[in-house]
Design a protein around this motif. Structure first.
Motif, PDB file in Angstrom:
ATOM      1  N   SER A 460       0.756  -1.160  -0.027  1.00  0.00           N
ATOM      2  CA  SER A 460      -0.099  -0.275   0.117  1.00  0.00           C
ATOM      3  C   SER A 460       0.845   1.272   0.081  1.00  0.00           C
ATOM      4  CB  SER A 460      -1.045   0.121   1.157  1.00  0.00           C
ATOM      5  OG  SER A 460      -1.972  -1.021   1.097  1.00  0.00           O
ATOM      6  N   GLN A 461       2.055   1.163   0.978  1.00  0.00           N
ATOM      7  CA  GLN A 461       2.809   2.316   0.814  1.00  0.00           C
ATOM      8  C   GLN A 461       3.505   2.669  -0.589  1.00  0.00           C
ATOM      9  OE1 GLN A 461       5.892   1.416   3.600  1.00  0.00           O
ATOM     10  NE2 GLN A 461       4.815   2.005   5.282  1.00  0.00           N
ATOM     11  N   ARG A 462       3.648   1.662  -1.387  1.00  0.00           N
ATOM     12  CA  ARG A 462       4.129   1.761  -2.724  1.00  0.00           C
ATOM     13  C   ARG A 462       3.087   2.275  -3.703  1.00  0.00           C
ATOM     14  NH1 ARG A 462       9.549   1.509  -3.596  1.00  0.00           N
ATOM     15  NH2 ARG A 462       9.092   0.411  -1.628  1.00  0.00           N
ATOM     16  N   VAL A 463       1.848   2.019  -3.581  1.00  0.00           N
ATOM     17  CA  VAL A 463       1.040   2.298  -4.586  1.00  0.00           C
ATOM     18  C   VAL A 463       0.407   3.844  -4.239  1.00  0.00           C
ATOM     19  CG1 VAL A 463       0.162   0.302  -5.451  1.00  0.00           C
ATOM     20  CG2 VAL A 463      -1.146   1.290  -3.650  1.00  0.00           C
ATOM     21  N   LEU A 464       0.247   4.202  -2.860  1.00  0.00           N
ATOM     22  CA  LEU A 464      -0.149   5.512  -2.661  1.00  0.00           C
ATOM     23  C   LEU A 464       0.933   6.469  -2.605  1.00  0.00           C
ATOM     24  CD1 LEU A 464      -2.168   4.775   0.667  1.00  0.00           C
ATOM     25  CD2 LEU A 464      -2.856   4.954  -1.616  1.00  0.00           C
ATOM     26  N   ASN A 465       2.353   6.143  -2.624  1.00  0.00           N
ATOM     27  CA  ASN A 465       3.443   7.149  -2.587  1.00  0.00           C
ATOM     28  C   ASN A 465       3.557   7.441  -4.286  1.00  0.00           C
ATOM     29  OD1 ASN A 465       5.797   8.531  -3.038  1.00  0.00           O
ATOM     30  ND2 ASN A 465       6.832   7.081  -1.542  1.00  0.00           N
ATOM     31  N   ARG A 466       2.930   8.535  -4.491  1.00  0.00           N
ATOM     32  CA  ARG A 466       3.142   9.227  -6.013  1.00  0.00           C
ATOM     33  C   ARG A 466       3.667  10.368  -6.150  1.00  0.00           C
ATOM     34  NH1 ARG A 466      -0.789   6.174  -8.989  1.00  0.00           N
ATOM     35  NH2 ARG A 466      -0.746   7.922 -10.708  1.00  0.00           N
ATOM     36  N   SER A 467       5.010  10.290  -5.726  1.00  0.00           N
ATOM     37  CA  SER A 467       5.695  11.442  -5.369  1.00  0.00           C
ATOM     38  C   SER A 467       6.245  11.946  -6.841  1.00  0.00           C
ATOM     39  CB  SER A 467       7.150  11.240  -4.425  1.00  0.00           C
ATOM     40  OG  SER A 467       6.779  10.496  -3.453  1.00  0.00           O
ATOM     41  N   PHE A 468       6.026  11.065  -7.738  1.00  0.00           N
ATOM     42  CA  PHE A 468       6.582  11.359  -9.229  1.00  0.00           C
ATOM     43  C   PHE A 468       5.454  12.436  -9.735  1.00  0.00           C
ATOM     44  CE2 PHE A 468       4.413   7.232  -8.869  1.00  0.00           C
ATOM     45  CZ  PHE A 468       3.326   7.608  -9.581  1.00  0.00           C
ATOM     46  N   MET A 469       4.321  12.546  -9.128  1.00  0.00           N
ATOM     47  CA  MET A 469       3.271  13.446  -9.588  1.00  0.00           C
ATOM     48  C   MET A 469       3.496  14.635  -8.725  1.00  0.00           C
ATOM     49  SD  MET A 469      -0.315  11.534 -10.034  1.00  0.00           S
ATOM     50  CE  MET A 469      -0.823  12.533 -10.929  1.00  0.00           C
ATOM     51  N   ILE A 470       3.567  15.834  -9.292  1.00  0.00           N
ATOM     52  CA  ILE A 470       4.015  17.111  -8.809  1.00  0.00           C
ATOM     53  C   ILE A 470       3.140  18.093  -8.975  1.00  0.00           C
ATOM     54  CG2 ILE A 470       6.639  16.653  -9.272  1.00  0.00           C
ATOM     55  CD1 ILE A 470       6.073  18.623 -11.678  1.00  0.00           C
ATOM     56  N   ASP A 471       3.198  19.044  -7.832  1.00  0.00           N
ATOM     57  CA  ASP A 471       2.262  20.251  -7.717  1.00  0.00           C
ATOM     58  C   ASP A 471       2.991  21.375  -8.585  1.00  0.00           C
ATOM     59  OD1 ASP A 471       1.031  22.409  -6.832  1.00  0.00           O
ATOM     60  OD2 ASP A 471       0.838  21.988  -4.810  1.00  0.00           O
ATOM     61  N   TRP A 472       2.397  21.490  -9.490  1.00  0.00           N
ATOM     62  CA  TRP A 472       3.283  22.528 -10.522  1.00  0.00           C
ATOM     63  C   TRP A 472       2.874  24.047  -9.783  1.00  0.00           C
ATOM     64  CZ3 TRP A 472      -0.228  26.773 -12.169  1.00  0.00           C
ATOM     65  CH2 TRP A 472      -1.350  26.504 -12.021  1.00  0.00           C
ATOM     66  N   GLN A 473       2.223  24.312  -8.701  1.00  0.00           N
ATOM     67  CA  GLN A 473       2.309  25.557  -8.104  1.00  0.00           C
ATOM     68  C   GLN A 473       3.425  25.626  -7.006  1.00  0.00           C
ATOM     69  OE1 GLN A 473      -1.930  25.916  -6.968  1.00  0.00           O
ATOM     70  NE2 GLN A 473      -2.265  27.213  -8.636  1.00  0.00           N
ATOM     71  N   ASP A 474       4.024  24.181  -6.649  1.00  0.00           N
ATOM     72  CA  ASP A 474       5.075  24.341  -5.565  1.00  0.00           C
ATOM     73  C   ASP A 474       6.400  24.926  -6.211  1.00  0.00           C
ATOM     74  OD1 ASP A 474       6.875  23.507  -3.687  1.00  0.00           O
ATOM     75  OD2 ASP A 474       5.817  21.868  -2.961  1.00  0.00           O
ATOM     76  N   PRO A 659      -4.934  20.181 -10.501  1.00  0.00           N
ATOM     77  CA  PRO A 659      -4.540  18.873 -10.733  1.00  0.00           C
ATOM     78  C   PRO A 659      -2.810  18.657 -10.690  1.00  0.00           C
ATOM     79  CG  PRO A 659      -5.161  19.687 -12.892  1.00  0.00           C
ATOM     80  CD  PRO A 659      -5.598  20.767 -11.599  1.00  0.00           C
ATOM     81  N   LEU A 660      -2.559  17.513 -10.108  1.00  0.00           N
ATOM     82  CA  LEU A 660      -0.985  17.316 -10.319  1.00  0.00           C
ATOM     83  C   LEU A 660      -0.540  16.979 -11.604  1.00  0.00           C
ATOM     84  CD1 LEU A 660      -0.678  15.411  -6.659  1.00  0.00           C
ATOM     85  CD2 LEU A 660      -0.610  17.789  -7.149  1.00  0.00           C
ATOM     86  N   HIS A 661       0.440  17.177 -11.984  1.00  0.00           N
ATOM     87  CA  HIS A 661       1.098  16.328 -13.018  1.00  0.00           C
ATOM     88  C   HIS A 661       2.128  15.584 -12.905  1.00  0.00           C
ATOM     89  CE1 HIS A 661      -0.011  20.879 -14.613  1.00  0.00           C
ATOM     90  NE2 HIS A 661      -1.069  20.092 -14.658  1.00  0.00           N
ATOM     91  N   MET A 662       2.586  14.775 -14.025  1.00  0.00           N
ATOM     92  CA  MET A 662       3.575  13.869 -14.015  1.00  0.00           C
ATOM     93  C   MET A 662       5.037  14.830 -13.961  1.00  0.00           C
ATOM     94  SD  MET A 662       2.650  10.651 -13.654  1.00  0.00           S
ATOM     95  CE  MET A 662       1.734   9.676 -13.863  1.00  0.00           C
ATOM     96  N   MET A 663       5.888  14.412 -13.233  1.00  0.00           N
ATOM     97  CA  MET A 663       7.014  14.807 -13.040  1.00  0.00           C
ATOM     98  C   MET A 663       8.037  14.678 -14.515  1.00  0.00           C
ATOM     99  SD  MET A 663      10.615  14.697 -10.621  1.00  0.00           S
ATOM    100  CE  MET A 663       9.540  14.861  -9.245  1.00  0.00           C
TER     101      MET A 663
END
Length: 679
Positions: A460-474, A659-663
Motif C-alpha cells: 500500500s505504501q508503494r501504490v500511494l506514494n506518487r511522489s512522481f506527481m508534482i504540484d506545479w504551483q510548488d 490537478p497534479l502533473h507527472m514530473m
C-alpha cells in the motif's frame, strides 16, 4: 440547459458574478469549437468583473486561430496594452539610460519607444504575450523559476550565452558566476543577442538595474560575438592576475540541488556516488532530515549565544575558524546560511580520507547538493467534499515548509525512479532481513531485544506514494526532472550527461564512476552492490513478492508505467473491478507472512494473561494468534478502502484543487546510448 444558456439567463437577471462563472464554464466546454460563444463569454467576463485572465487568454487564442482577429486585437489593445503603456515606456527609458552609461555595451543607438517592433501585452507583472506586427507570439514568463539551459557546461572559458531574455535566468547568472576579482582571472558573463531590435524591445519588460551594479555582464550584439572573449587588460587596462582566489562565501551559495527520496529501494545511494566529489558541488551524502534540522538548530543556538567571533570559534572548535567568523558576522542570519556553512565546513575538512575536492578557483559558486533522507516516504489518500483525491505526506510537508529550502533562490530538483515492483521486492527483502536479525537476537539474548520489529503494509505504501506527481504551483518542483535508475546503470554516459545538463553542471570525470568520500566503488552496506553492477536492475526478488502483489502495484501505478516507459510484467492490461482487486489482495501471502512474523514479536513482548485459565500458555498463544490475524484483517480492509478510491481514477489534486502533473522524465541523447533503453 447548456452552460451558455445558463450564463445568458443569469446575465438577463443581472446576476453578474454567477453569470461570469457560467460563461467561464462555457469557454472551457467550447474547447475551440464555438468561437462566437467564446467571444461572447470573454467580452461578458471582461466587462462584468470576472477573471480577466480567462478573457485575456481567450482573446489571444481566438486571434491565433484567425477568429475575429480585428475585434480581438482591438479589445486586447484597449483593455491590456494602453492602460500599461506608460509603465512599459518608463521601464524602457530607464533601462536605456542605464545602458548608455554601461561600459560593456558597445552599441547605443536605442530605438524610440514608438518604433519598437514588438508590443508586449501584460498578463500580470512578470508575464506577457508579445505581438509581432500581425500575430501574437508565445506567452513569456520572465520570472519563471526555471533554468532552461546548461550555462555552465564549460568552465574553461568565460560564460557565453545567447538571447537570454528571462529575468530569472539573468539574475541566476549574476548571482552564481563569481566576480573576476574573486577567481583571479577574467570572468565576465558574455550575453550575445542576435537581434538589436529584439533586444531593445525586451527592455520594456526587464529590470536591468540590479544586474548592472557589479558590471559582470558584457553585451555582444549581432556580429559583435566575434569579440568573445575580450582581453580586458589589453582593451580596458584591467588585469585580474594580481588578485588571489577568494574562498567561497556563505552567501555566494544561492542554488540548491534537491535529490529527492521518492521511496525506499529506488537507488538514491547510486546517484549520490555519481555526484560524490564533483568539483562544483557542496555535498554530504544521505543525511537524515531530522538530524540536519537538529544540527542547524544547535549551531544557531551557539551563534546566538556567542558574544564575539572569538567565542563563536571557541564554541565550534572542529570548524574552520574562517567559516565560523563569517557565519557569526552575517546580518539577519538564516537557517539556509547555517546549512551552507555546515556544508562548506565539510568541504574544508582536511582530516577526511581524501584531499578536499572543491574547485576553489572555479568560475561559478558551487551548488549545494542535498538529499534529506527519511526512514520512508508515507502518503495517505484524502477525499475532499467534492470527491476529489488529495495525497498527503508528513515527510513532504516537512520539506515543503522548511526554511532550509525556502531561503534558496534557485532550486533544481531531481528524483530517481526504479521499476516499482523491483524496488518493492527490494524493500520487503531489506525489512525481512531486519526482522530476521531481530528475531535471532531475541532468541539468543531475550533480555536485550525487548523492542519489536513490525513490517508495514509495504504494497500500500508503494501504490500511494506518487511522489512522481508534482504540484506545479510548488516552487520546489518548478524546475524538476525524474531519472530512471535503470538508465543510469545501463546507459551511464547518456544519463549523466543529460542530468548534468539539466542541473546546469559541467559533466566531469568524477561523474564517470561511483565513489563515496573519494573511495572508488564502495560497498557502503553488506547488501549493496558496487558501482555499475547491473544486478539491481535484473534482480526480481521473487522470494519476497508474489505475482498478485506485483500485479496490484502495476495496475494502480499504470499511468506511471506508461509515462515513464516501463512495460507490465505481472498485470495483464485487462479491466479491473473491485472483485478482481479483492482476489489480488487475497494473494498477498508473502508480505502478509512477514507482517505476521512482525506482529508476533509485538505480542510476544507483551504477555497476555488470562485469569483462571488452566492451560495459560496455550490460551495465550491462541489469543496472540487472534490478535495477529486481526491486524492482517484490518490491513486488508484498509487496502480495499484505498483500492475503491483509486478505482475511480488516478486523478489527484493539490491543496488549491489544481490537478497534479507527472514530473518530466529525463530524456537521453540517442547518440550516446550504449544499450537499448530499458522497458
Amino acid at each position: 440547459m447548456t452552460s451558455i444558456e445558463i450564463a445568458r439567463k443569469l446575465a438577463e437577471l443581472g446576476q453578474e458574478k454567477d453569470a461570469c462563472t457560467a460563461y467561464t464554464l462555457a469557454i472551457h466546454e467550447g474547447a475551440g469549437q464555438e468561437p462566437a460563444v467564446e467571444m461572447e463569454a470573454a467580452l461578458y467576463i471582461l466587462q462584468n468583473g470576472g477573471d480577466y485572465k480567462v478573457a485575456y487568454s481567450t482573446f489571444v487564442d481566438l486571434h491565433r486561430r484567425g477568429c475575429f482577429p480585428e475585434d480581438c486585437l482591438s479589445v486586447m489593445t484597449h483593455a491590456f496594452y494602453q492602460p500599461n503603456i506608460k509603465l512599459l515606456k518608463t521601464r524602457y527609458q530607464n533601462n536605456c539610460k542605464l545602458l548608455e552609461k554601461y561600459p560593456y555595451l558597445f552599441r547605443k543607438d536605442f530605438l524610440d519607444f514608438e518604433f519598437l517592433p514588438i508590443r508586449f501585452y501584460p498578463y500580470d507583472d512578470n508575464r506577457f504575450t508579445p505581438f509581432f506586427q500581425e500575430r501574437f507570439g508565445d506567452f513569456v514568463d520572465l520570472k519563471k523559476p526555471v533554468v532552461s539551459r546548461n550555462f555552465f557546461h564549460d568552465l574553461e572559458n568565460p560564460i557565453l550565452a545567447k538571447d537570454v531574455y528571462s529575468q530569472y535566468e539573468l539574475e541566476y547568472l549574476n548571482d552564481n558566476v563569481r566576480k573576476s576579482e574573486y577567481v583571479a582571472k577574467e570572468n565576465h558573463i558574455y550575453l550575445h543577442y542576435t537581434s538589436w531590435v529584439e533586444f531593445c524591445s525586451y527592455l520594456q519588460c526587464l529590470n536591468l538595474r540590479p544586474l548592472l551594479e557589479d558590471e559582470k555582464f558584457v553585451f555582444l550584439i549581432e556580429d559583435e560575438e566575434e569579440q568573445y572573449p575580450i582581453n580586458f587588460q589589453e582593451r580596458f587596462g584591467i588585469s585580474y592576475a594580481h588578485h588571489s582566489v577568494k574562498p567561497v562565501g556563505i552567501r555566494e551559495v544561492n542554488r540548491l540541488i534537491w535529490h529527492t527520496q521518492l521511496s525506499s529501494g529506488n537507488g538514491g545511494d547510486f546517484f549520490n556516488e555519481i555526484f560524490d566529489v564533483h568539483p562544483n558541488l557542496l555535498m554530504v551524502s544521505s543525511l537524515m532530515f531530522d538530524n540536519v534540522k537538529e544540527n542547524v538548530e544547535n549551531v544557531r543556538k551557539i551563534m546566538d549565544k556567542a558574544r564575539s567571533t572569538r567565542e563563536a570559534v571557541q564554541l565550534l572548535p572542529e570548524w574552520d575558524a574562517r567559516i565560523v567568523e563569517e557565519l557569526y558576522l552575517l546580518w539577519d542570519r538564516t537557517e539556509k546560511d547555517i546549512l551552507v556553512a555546515w556544508f562548506l565546513q565539510h568541504a574544508e575538512d582536511h582530516e577526511r580520507k581524501y584531499a578536499p575536492y572543491l574547485d576553489r578557483a572555479a568560475r561559478i559558486a558551487p551548488a549545494l547538493f542535498f538529499q534529506p533522507h527519511f526512514s520512508n516516504m508515507i502518503y495517505q489518500l484524502h477525499v475532499d467534499s467534492k470527491g476529489r483525491t488529495m495525497l498527503e505526506s508528513e515527510q513532504y510537508e516537512s520539506v515543503r515548509t522548511s526554511p532550509l529550502f525556502r531561503n534558496f533562490k534557485y532550486i533544481k530538483t531531481f528524483t530517481p525512479l526504479r521499476r516499482f515492483t523491483t524496488s518493492y521486492g527490494r524493500t520487503v527483502r531489506f525489512m525481512s532481513k531486519q526482522l530476521e536479525e531481530h528475531m535471532a537476537k531475541a532468541e539468543a539474548e531475550p533480555k536485550s531485544a525487548k523492542t519489536a520489529v513490525v513490517i508495514p503494509d509495504v504494497v500500500s505504501q508503494r501504490v500511494l506514494n506518487r511522489s512522481f506527481m508534482i504540484d506545479w504551483q510548488d516552487r520546489l518542483y518548478a524546475d524538476s526532472v525524474l531519472v530512471r535508475f535503470e538508465d543510469g546503470k545501463l546507459n551511464p554516459t547518456a544519463t549523466f550527461t543529460a542530468l548534468a545538463a539539466f542541473l546546469d553542471l559541467p559533466y566531469t570525470q568524477t561523474m564517470t564512476y561511483c565513489s563515496l568520500d573519494g573511495e572508488i566503488d564502495p560497498q557502503e552496506f553488506a547488501h549493496t552492490v558496487r558501482g555499475f553492477d547491473l544486478t539491481p536492475v535484473y534482480r526480481t526478488n521473487d522470494e519476497y513478492a508474489t505475482d498478485a502483489e506485483r500485479a496490484y502495484i502495476e495496475f494502480f501505478l499504470r499511468d506511471a508505467y506508461e509515462f515513464y516507459g516501463y512495460d507490465f510484467q505481472y498485470y495483464d492490461g485487462g479491466a479491473m473491478d473491485e472483485e478482481k482487486v479483492k482476489e489480488l489482495v487475497e494473494g498477498f501471502t508473502i508480505l502478509n507472512g512477514w507482517m505476521r512474523h512482525g506482529w508476533r514479536t509485538v505480542y510476544e513482548n507483551n504477555v497476555v494473561k488470562v485469569e483462571g485459565a488452566t492451560d495459560g500458555e496455550s490460551v495465550q498463544c491462541s489469543i496472540q494468534e487472534q490478535l495477529v490475524e486481526q491486524q492482517i484483517k484490518n490491513t486488508d480492509e484498509n487496502r480495499m478502502k484505498n483500492s475503491r478510491v483509486l478505482l475511480r481514477g488516478l486523478r489527484f489534486i493539490n491543496r488549491n484543487g489544481q490537478p497534479l502533473h507527472m514530473m518530466p522524465k529525463l530524456e537521453l541523447d540517442p547518440a550516446l546510448l550504449e544499450q537499448p533503453l530499458y522497458h
